[in-house]
Design a protein around this motif. Sequence first.
Motif, PDB file in Angstrom:
ATOM      1  N   ARG A 154       0.830  -1.205   0.000  1.00 31.36           N
ATOM      2  CA  ARG A 154       0.000   0.000   0.000  1.00 31.36           C
ATOM      3  C   ARG A 154       0.863   1.254   0.000  1.00 31.36           C
ATOM      4  O   ARG A 154       1.859   1.335   0.691  1.00 31.36           O
ATOM      5  CB  ARG A 154      -0.911   0.021   1.219  1.00 31.36           C
ATOM      6  CG  ARG A 154      -1.947  -1.047   1.152  1.00 31.36           C
ATOM      7  CD  ARG A 154      -3.081  -0.804   2.142  1.00 31.36           C
ATOM      8  NE  ARG A 154      -3.937  -1.964   2.154  1.00 31.36           N
ATOM      9  CZ  ARG A 154      -4.815  -2.250   1.212  1.00 31.36           C
ATOM     10  NH1 ARG A 154      -4.985  -1.446   0.201  1.00 31.36           N
ATOM     11  NH2 ARG A 154      -5.549  -3.341   1.276  1.00 31.36           N
ATOM     12  N   LYS A 180      -3.512   2.874  -1.239  1.00 29.19           N
ATOM     13  CA  LYS A 180      -3.825   2.179  -2.492  1.00 29.19           C
ATOM     14  C   LYS A 180      -2.790   1.091  -2.752  1.00 29.19           C
ATOM     15  O   LYS A 180      -1.594   1.309  -2.629  1.00 29.19           O
ATOM     16  CB  LYS A 180      -3.832   3.191  -3.641  1.00 29.19           C
ATOM     17  CG  LYS A 180      -4.186   2.599  -4.997  1.00 29.19           C
ATOM     18  CD  LYS A 180      -4.272   3.691  -6.049  1.00 29.19           C
ATOM     19  CE  LYS A 180      -4.421   3.257  -7.458  1.00 29.19           C
ATOM     20  NZ  LYS A 180      -4.917   1.997  -7.810  1.00 29.19           N
ATOM     21  N   GLU A 230      -7.905  -5.987  -4.894  1.00 26.38           N
ATOM     22  CA  GLU A 230      -6.983  -4.884  -5.187  1.00 26.38           C
ATOM     23  C   GLU A 230      -5.767  -5.363  -5.969  1.00 26.38           C
ATOM     24  O   GLU A 230      -5.297  -4.672  -6.875  1.00 26.38           O
ATOM     25  CB  GLU A 230      -6.538  -4.214  -3.886  1.00 26.38           C
ATOM     26  CG  GLU A 230      -7.621  -3.419  -3.196  1.00 26.38           C
ATOM     27  CD  GLU A 230      -7.106  -2.783  -1.921  1.00 26.38           C
ATOM     28  OE1 GLU A 230      -6.470  -1.719  -2.013  1.00 26.38           O
ATOM     29  OE2 GLU A 230      -7.332  -3.375  -0.840  1.00 26.38           O
ATOM     30  N   ASP A 258      -6.799  -5.888  -9.499  1.00 26.53           N
ATOM     31  CA  ASP A 258      -6.876  -4.599 -10.192  1.00 26.53           C
ATOM     32  C   ASP A 258      -5.501  -4.137 -10.657  1.00 26.53           C
ATOM     33  O   ASP A 258      -5.344  -3.660 -11.784  1.00 26.53           O
ATOM     34  CB  ASP A 258      -7.514  -3.534  -9.285  1.00 26.53           C
ATOM     35  CG  ASP A 258      -8.984  -3.802  -8.985  1.00 26.53           C
ATOM     36  OD1 ASP A 258      -9.607  -4.623  -9.697  1.00 26.53           O
ATOM     37  OD2 ASP A 258      -9.503  -3.199  -8.017  1.00 26.53           O
TER      38      ASP A 258
END
Length: 190
Positions: free
Chosen positions: A91, A95, A125, A128
């Motif tokens: 992260r 994000k 995540e 993605d």
Amino acid sequence: MNEQEIMKLLEATEAVLHGHFLLTSGLHSPMYVEKFNVLQHPKYTEELCKELAKRYINDQVELVIGPMTGGILLAHEVGKQLGTRAIFTERENGKMTLKRGFHIEPGTRVLIVEDIVTTGGSVQEVLDVVREQGGTPVGIGLLVDRSGGKADFGMRTEALLHLNVETYTAEQCPLCAKGISFTKRGRTGK
């Protein structure tokens, strides 16, 4: 390894604990999963990752990726078993991203691995990130799926162990009603 053998290993290493636990969410549960109790043993980590790798041996995996922290160990060992590169996400400003010069070439066939899935948010995540980089996800490999079947990534997902872990509010907890002490992060209390 079948799920019974995996459960025995996780219980023997105290990665799966039974009792009365106060979770960080504030909920109570009769079961707690502390993955690092098994992952601290390279021999057992290797055995578990061999089993995950075996399930994807025919999928032409070119890269294994997992989220920091436990996913690093799994990605490394599964990558070793499959003879591929292994990287991890971490992260940055909340994000999930690739750092440290890691990259995914467009079209690369990627296996995502994770230690424990409850909601599936971290895996989603990572998916993605793989897609943003142009990678082609070929599957998800999990040590433990404790989502009760709720985590769905829209692709083949292999979990070594499936758990449906009950949780309760303090008011609804049958263990509290019986006066059974709970454990919170290694401390015992009431």
